[in-house]
Structures are given as C-alpha cells and as structure tokens.
Design a protein around this motif. Sequence first.
Motif, PDB file in Angstrom:
ATOM      1  N   ARG A   1      56.152 -53.257  24.985  1.00 34.40           N
ATOM      2  CA  ARG A   1      55.301 -54.401  24.631  1.00 34.40           C
ATOM      3  C   ARG A   1      54.119 -54.449  25.594  1.00 34.40           C
ATOM      4  O   ARG A   1      54.305 -54.572  26.810  1.00 34.40           O
ATOM      5  N   GLY A   2      52.925 -54.334  25.033  1.00 36.59           N
ATOM      6  CA  GLY A   2      51.710 -54.371  25.849  1.00 36.59           C
ATOM      7  C   GLY A   2      50.879 -55.594  25.516  1.00 36.59           C
ATOM      8  O   GLY A   2      50.695 -55.933  24.340  1.00 36.59           O
ATOM      9  N   THR A   3      50.365 -56.256  26.558  1.00 36.46           N
ATOM     10  CA  THR A   3      49.539 -57.455  26.392  1.00 36.46           C
ATOM     11  C   THR A   3      48.200 -57.229  27.077  1.00 36.46           C
ATOM     12  O   THR A   3      48.155 -56.973  28.287  1.00 36.46           O
TER      13      THR A   3
ATOM     14  N   GLU B   1      57.260 -52.866  29.524  1.00 37.60           N
ATOM     15  CA  GLU B   1      56.396 -54.008  29.254  1.00 37.60           C
ATOM     16  C   GLU B   1      55.226 -53.963  30.225  1.00 37.60           C
ATOM     17  O   GLU B   1      55.429 -53.847  31.437  1.00 37.60           O
TER      18      GLU B   1
ATOM     19  N   ASP C   1      44.933 -59.167  27.997  1.00 35.46           N
ATOM     20  CA  ASP C   1      44.370 -60.508  28.115  1.00 35.46           C
ATOM     21  C   ASP C   1      42.907 -60.390  28.532  1.00 35.46           C
ATOM     22  O   ASP C   1      42.595 -60.014  29.666  1.00 35.46           O
TER      23      ASP C   1
ATOM     24  N   TYR D   1      43.541 -48.445  27.268  1.00 36.01           N
ATOM     25  CA  TYR D   1      44.840 -48.902  27.755  1.00 36.01           C
ATOM     26  C   TYR D   1      45.898 -48.262  26.859  1.00 36.01           C
ATOM     27  O   TYR D   1      45.789 -48.326  25.625  1.00 36.01           O
TER      28      TYR D   1
ATOM     29  N   THR E   1      51.195 -55.604  31.147  1.00 35.17           N
ATOM     30  CA  THR E   1      50.203 -56.664  30.959  1.00 35.17           C
ATOM     31  C   THR E   1      48.907 -56.241  31.650  1.00 35.17           C
ATOM     32  O   THR E   1      48.907 -55.938  32.852  1.00 35.17           O
ATOM     33  N   TRP E   2      47.826 -56.199  30.890  1.00 35.32           N
ATOM     34  CA  TRP E   2      46.515 -55.861  31.441  1.00 35.32           C
ATOM     35  C   TRP E   2      45.632 -57.108  31.361  1.00 35.32           C
ATOM     36  O   TRP E   2      45.431 -57.674  30.283  1.00 35.32           O
ATOM     37  N   LYS E   3      45.110 -57.527  32.501  1.00 38.55           N
ATOM     38  CA  LYS E   3      44.340 -58.772  32.569  1.00 38.55           C
ATOM     39  C   LYS E   3      43.110 -58.577  33.460  1.00 38.55           C
ATOM     40  O   LYS E   3      43.110 -58.968  34.630  1.00 38.55           O
TER      41      LYS E   3
ATOM     42  N   LYS F   1      49.702 -57.028  21.869  1.00 43.30           N
ATOM     43  CA  LYS F   1      49.130 -58.360  21.744  1.00 43.30           C
ATOM     44  C   LYS F   1      47.822 -58.411  22.521  1.00 43.30           C
ATOM     45  O   LYS F   1      47.773 -58.036  23.692  1.00 43.30           O
TER      46      LYS F   1
END
Length: 306
Positions: free
Chosen positions: A202-204, A181, A206, A196, A183-185, A230
Amino acid sequence: RRGATDHDPLAAQAAADAPPEAQAPPVVTFYPSWWRDPIVKDGTHVGGTGYLWGPGDARGRDLTSVLDVGIATPWTHPGAIPPPAAEPPRPRGPRWIGGWVFLLALLAGGLGTWSGWHTHPLGTDLQTGLACALAVFGLGMALSAFLGRTGAGTVFWALVTAALLAGAAALPRDITTDWKEATWKPAAVAQVRSEYDLGTGRGTLDLTRVHPAPGQTVATDARVGAGNLKVIVPADVTVRMDLDVGVGDIRLPGDRGEDVDVRPGRHRNVTLAPAKGTAGASRTPGTLDLTLGVGMGQVEVSRAAS
C-alpha cells in the motif's frame, strides 16, 4: 427219504420262481463298490472306477480321486463331470506411478518457487516453480512407457500446470513477494521526485503541501505492482492525471458508493479543476501532472481539505 417231511411241490415251485430279495448297496469305506467297477470279463480293472450308470456328480467321491492307483489311462463315463482345472496365474500388470509423479511435481514446484522468493519478482518465482513441476509431469509420462503406468489424472494436472504457467508469465514484472507500506509526503515542490515505485503493498502519495506557482507544472509518476495506491492532491491546483490499472478499480473525487468495480485493462485521463472557494479558483493556478499506475489493485485519488 421215508422219514423226511413231504414237500409241497407248489410252494417249492413258487419259491424257485420268486425274485431275490432286494438289498441295499454296500457302503463305500476304503474301496469302491462293486456297482461302481467297470464290467470286465476277467474281473480285473482296466480303467478308473467311474460310474457305468447313475449320477455323474458322484465321481468326486470316488476312491481314485484320493488315492493314486497307478492307472495309466483312466476310464471316464460320458456323464461324469471332469474335475475343475486350476486357473493359471494372472500376469501382474504394470505398477501405477501417477501418485509418485504428482508428489514429486509438488516438491519440485515448491523448491523452484522458494529458491528465488526473496530475490526475484513474484512472476519470475512462480514461473520457475511451475516450470519445474511441468518438467516432472512430462518426465513421468515419458517413463510410464517403460516403467509403471500413469493415468488421466497426471495428464489433467499437467494441463492445469501449463495454464498456471501461462498466467504467471502474464504477471507484471514489478510485483514483488514482500508486502510493504510506504508513505511519500514531499514538503515542497522541490522535494517532489520524478517517480515513486512500490512492488507489492500500500503506497500513499501525499501532495497537500505541494503548491506550484501560477503557470508552473510539476510532474511525477507513482506506480504500485500489486496493492493500493492512494494519492492526496491539494484543493487549489489543477490536476491532470493519466491513470492505468491492469486489473482492478479506479476511484476519483466525487465518486459515490463504496463498491469496488474490478475490471481488467482500465485506463482513464482525468483533469480536476481547483475546488470552488479556493485561491486557485480566482486566479491562474499551478498544475500537477500525475501518471498513476497499478498492476493489480486500486488507484484512489482524493482532495485535501481547503
């Protein structure tokens, strides 16, 4: 003869003409009965002691069937039943080796897949294991021509393995064996990377803090091999998206319902205008140019609250 009793000539004649009294045949204990012996002029035995007449099934109880009397040519009555002949031993057929071939194929497939599980993509690992299993099936069917025998089950599993090998070769190269999992923000436009990437998981992404200047375009590429991607975009910018999903579903802002529509080969080009009531709606907004892709899974795009 004067003192002898006078005989009745009629009674003597009747006694002479009467047949002999019937007697039961003698019981066979150790030797064959007289009425089983063949009729020979000098009274000696020329052959066996089979029936000259009578039921033929009594030959099995004859003494010659138990004792060897040394008769060179046994005499056989035409009505006698010959003794049952011993069945010849059946030749032993080839051994079945289909079960051993199947077990060895499972072992070879497991070892081939596990050998590169943590270092290679999922498709490569599956191809290695299935190729090893298919080689064992082929070798087993080749050896069955000389050693043992394989049946239709071995051929069936070989065909199934070949079909699975073809499917594994079609898997995307970016699907990994470890679920992650990410998360890139990015906090500003300058922190947005050109791409990315995530293998399996699961990749997010933002992008709510990314606000391009009027007339400015910020481009990025986000991909997930297998899983869920997402993306959250700000409300006051124009978003141009190029979405590509090998097998799966695409969900965009405004889509209703929670059902997942899984279909192969999905591709869409979508442009989202700034939301009403935001600063971008009253002036020339900046633009986000996104290229989103998922090999197997779902792409979900949502708007951030204004």
